[in-house]
Motif scaffolding. Structure first.
Motif, PDB file in Angstrom:
ATOM      1  N   MET A   1       0.827  -1.205   0.000  1.00  0.00           N
ATOM      2  CA  MET A   1       0.000   0.000   0.000  1.00  0.00           C
ATOM      3  C   MET A   1       0.863   1.258   0.000  1.00  0.00           C
ATOM      4  O   MET A   1       0.570   2.242  -0.679  1.00  0.00           O
ATOM      5  N   ALA A   2       1.991   1.203   0.739  1.00  0.00           N
ATOM      6  CA  ALA A   2       2.862   2.376   0.814  1.00  0.00           C
ATOM      7  C   ALA A   2       3.552   2.672  -0.517  1.00  0.00           C
ATOM      8  O   ALA A   2       4.091   3.756  -0.713  1.00  0.00           O
ATOM      9  N   ASP A   3       3.540   1.713  -1.433  1.00  0.00           N
ATOM     10  CA  ASP A   3       4.186   1.905  -2.727  1.00  0.00           C
ATOM     11  C   ASP A   3       3.386   2.816  -3.647  1.00  0.00           C
ATOM     12  O   ASP A   3       3.907   3.268  -4.665  1.00  0.00           O
ATOM     13  N   PHE A   4       2.125   3.046  -3.333  1.00  0.00           N
ATOM     14  CA  PHE A   4       1.257   3.815  -4.208  1.00  0.00           C
ATOM     15  C   PHE A   4       0.877   5.133  -3.548  1.00  0.00           C
ATOM     16  O   PHE A   4       0.506   5.174  -2.380  1.00  0.00           O
ATOM     17  N   SER A   5       0.976   6.204  -4.329  1.00  0.00           N
ATOM     18  CA  SER A   5       0.570   7.513  -3.827  1.00  0.00           C
ATOM     19  C   SER A   5      -0.950   7.612  -3.827  1.00  0.00           C
ATOM     20  O   SER A   5      -1.655   6.811  -4.456  1.00  0.00           O
ATOM     21  N   ALA A   6      -1.448   8.619  -3.124  1.00  0.00           N
ATOM     22  CA  ALA A   6      -2.898   8.857  -3.112  1.00  0.00           C
ATOM     23  C   ALA A   6      -3.398   9.132  -4.522  1.00  0.00           C
ATOM     24  O   ALA A   6      -4.505   8.723  -4.898  1.00  0.00           O
ATOM     25  N   ALA A   7      -2.563   9.822  -5.341  1.00  0.00           N
ATOM     26  CA  ALA A   7      -2.958  10.114  -6.720  1.00  0.00           C
ATOM     27  C   ALA A   7      -3.100   8.834  -7.536  1.00  0.00           C
ATOM     28  O   ALA A   7      -3.993   8.715  -8.378  1.00  0.00           O
ATOM     29  N   GLU A   8      -2.210   7.860  -7.300  1.00  0.00           N
ATOM     30  CA  GLU A   8      -2.286   6.600  -8.036  1.00  0.00           C
ATOM     31  C   GLU A   8      -3.507   5.774  -7.621  1.00  0.00           C
ATOM     32  O   GLU A   8      -4.157   5.151  -8.463  1.00  0.00           O
ATOM     33  N   ILE A   9      -3.790   5.772  -6.319  1.00  0.00           N
ATOM     34  CA  ILE A   9      -4.986   5.059  -5.845  1.00  0.00           C
ATOM     35  C   ILE A   9      -6.234   5.661  -6.481  1.00  0.00           C
ATOM     36  O   ILE A   9      -7.141   4.951  -6.948  1.00  0.00           O
ATOM     37  N   GLU A  10      -6.288   6.994  -6.547  1.00  0.00           N
ATOM     38  CA  GLU A  10      -7.433   7.663  -7.160  1.00  0.00           C
ATOM     39  C   GLU A  10      -7.477   7.410  -8.665  1.00  0.00           C
ATOM     40  O   GLU A  10      -8.552   7.215  -9.251  1.00  0.00           O
ATOM     41  N   ALA A  11      -6.302   7.410  -9.305  1.00  0.00           N
ATOM     42  CA  ALA A  11      -6.254   7.134 -10.745  1.00  0.00           C
ATOM     43  C   ALA A  11      -6.770   5.732 -11.032  1.00  0.00           C
ATOM     44  O   ALA A  11      -7.501   5.507 -12.000  1.00  0.00           O
ATOM     45  N   ARG A  69     -10.603   5.706 -10.728  1.00  0.00           N
ATOM     46  CA  ARG A  69     -11.273   6.333 -11.867  1.00  0.00           C
ATOM     47  C   ARG A  69     -11.107   5.501 -13.132  1.00  0.00           C
ATOM     48  O   ARG A  69     -12.007   5.472 -13.984  1.00  0.00           O
ATOM     49  N   LEU A  70      -9.967   4.837 -13.259  1.00  0.00           N
ATOM     50  CA  LEU A  70      -9.727   4.012 -14.437  1.00  0.00           C
ATOM     51  C   LEU A  70     -10.791   2.927 -14.589  1.00  0.00           C
ATOM     52  O   LEU A  70     -11.222   2.605 -15.695  1.00  0.00           O
ATOM     53  N   PHE A  71     -11.241   2.397 -13.463  1.00  0.00           N
ATOM     54  CA  PHE A  71     -12.198   1.287 -13.503  1.00  0.00           C
ATOM     55  C   PHE A  71     -13.618   1.718 -13.166  1.00  0.00           C
ATOM     56  O   PHE A  71     -14.516   0.875 -13.093  1.00  0.00           O
ATOM     57  N   ALA A  72     -13.845   3.027 -12.974  1.00  0.00           N
ATOM     58  CA  ALA A  72     -15.150   3.497 -12.521  1.00  0.00           C
ATOM     59  C   ALA A  72     -16.174   3.625 -13.644  1.00  0.00           C
ATOM     60  O   ALA A  72     -17.371   3.649 -13.389  1.00  0.00           O
ATOM     61  N   MET A 108      -5.338  -1.569  -4.652  1.00  0.00           N
ATOM     62  CA  MET A 108      -3.920  -1.656  -4.996  1.00  0.00           C
ATOM     63  C   MET A 108      -3.722  -2.193  -6.401  1.00  0.00           C
ATOM     64  O   MET A 108      -2.863  -1.723  -7.147  1.00  0.00           O
ATOM     65  N   LEU A 109      -4.488  -3.206  -6.775  1.00  0.00           N
ATOM     66  CA  LEU A 109      -4.376  -3.765  -8.111  1.00  0.00           C
ATOM     67  C   LEU A 109      -4.794  -2.733  -9.158  1.00  0.00           C
ATOM     68  O   LEU A 109      -4.147  -2.605 -10.207  1.00  0.00           O
ATOM     69  N   ARG A 110      -5.848  -1.996  -8.891  1.00  0.00           N
ATOM     70  CA  ARG A 110      -6.249  -0.922  -9.804  1.00  0.00           C
ATOM     71  C   ARG A 110      -5.128   0.109  -9.951  1.00  0.00           C
ATOM     72  O   ARG A 110      -4.821   0.550 -11.063  1.00  0.00           O
ATOM     73  N   ALA A 111      -4.519   0.494  -8.822  1.00  0.00           N
ATOM     74  CA  ALA A 111      -3.434   1.476  -8.857  1.00  0.00           C
ATOM     75  C   ALA A 111      -2.238   0.946  -9.632  1.00  0.00           C
ATOM     76  O   ALA A 111      -1.581   1.691 -10.367  1.00  0.00           O
ATOM     77  N   ALA A 112      -1.934  -0.339  -9.473  1.00  0.00           N
ATOM     78  CA  ALA A 112      -0.811  -0.943 -10.190  1.00  0.00           C
ATOM     79  C   ALA A 112      -1.037  -0.886 -11.693  1.00  0.00           C
ATOM     80  O   ALA A 112      -0.110  -0.621 -12.470  1.00  0.00           O
ATOM     81  N   ILE A 113      -2.277  -1.147 -12.118  1.00  0.00           N
ATOM     82  CA  ILE A 113      -2.587  -1.110 -13.544  1.00  0.00           C
ATOM     83  C   ILE A 113      -2.534   0.318 -14.069  1.00  0.00           C
ATOM     84  O   ILE A 113      -2.029   0.589 -15.163  1.00  0.00           O
ATOM     85  N   ALA A 114      -3.043   1.272 -13.271  1.00  0.00           N
ATOM     86  CA  ALA A 114      -2.979   2.683 -13.672  1.00  0.00           C
ATOM     87  C   ALA A 114      -1.526   3.133 -13.816  1.00  0.00           C
ATOM     88  O   ALA A 114      -1.173   3.855 -14.753  1.00  0.00           O
TER      89      ALA A 114
END
Length: 237
Positions: A14-24, A27-30, A213-219
């Protein structure tokens, strides 16, 4: 044994991803996701275009459930308690130039040998010849870990130099100590494979653990490949 709170899968990434990446990732999957096509052979695979993210794994490992959890659509990918139900490459398209691919499950011993051979050939041919394939997530049941039957797909990915990463599924069904032990064992095994991403993500489609986290990784992967998404401006390097 130490038990987690229901629905929690403790993952250190979880610490590997910024708040911007989590949000991205959110939104990518929304947006709207739709079925594109089903391919029983390479001759019926849709033309290459948008980046593709494929999900591979043993029969009944939870590929379809994970895709539904990622997209927030309960019935986008057809789920079943019957192993071997997915017998084709199933393509789903989203609103942001991304295609998800639900691959046939492997290792289903009850199917006819001719069918198993056909599914296996389809999987390996697709993995070797798809230039738009950005990454393959190899799903492993957290309760059982890597099995001998997983070696063939991992070998193909390594030989084809296809980027791949392990995703543990059903992590809510084991305790914290067992999950930590399984994670360490899988990391040690994939460390020997140059094309494999060295980390993994533990998920539960049932509780939603690890899905953000998986969504953020793909983004992040799309951003690294130069695919524009509106929310990646704040991505941490």
């Amino acid at each position: 044994m130490s038990r987690r709170t229901a629905g929690e899968c403790r993952v250190d990434r979880m610490a590997d991803f910024s708040a911007a990446e989590i949000e991205a990732g959110r939104r990518l999957f929304a947006g709207a996701w739709d079925f594109i096509s089903a391919a029983g052979g390479l001759d019926s695979v849709p033309p290459m275009g948008a980046p593709e993210i494929a999900f591979a794994g043993r029969s009944n490992v939870g590929k379809s459930s994970l895709i539904n959890a990622l997209t927030g659509r309960r019935a986008l990918a057809r789920t079943s308690n019957t192993p071997g139900r997915t017998q084709q490459l199933i393509f789903f398209g989203g609103p942001d130039r991304l295609v998800l691919v639900d691959m046939p499950g492997y290792g289903y011993a009850a199917a006819a040998k001719s069918k198993v051979a056909a599914w296996t050939d389809l999987i390996h041919d697709y993995l070797r010849g798809r230039a738009t394939l950005a990454r393959v997530y190899v799903l492993i049941d957290a309760r059982h870990g890597l099995k001998d039957v997983d070696d063939a797909i991992l070998d193909t990915l390594s030989k084809a130099a296809v980027s791949h990463e392990i995703v543990l599924t059903k992590c809510d069904q084991i305790d914290e100590a067992a999950l930590a032990e399984r994670t360490a064992a899988v990391k040690a095994a994939v460390r020997k494979r140059p094309a494999a991403f060295p980390d993994l993500i533990a998920t539960s489609a049932r509780t939603g653990a690890g899905i953000d986290m998986l969504r953020a990784a793909i983004a992040r992967l799309l951003a690294e490949r130069g695919v524009h998404t509106d929310d990646m401006r704040g991505r941490r390097t």
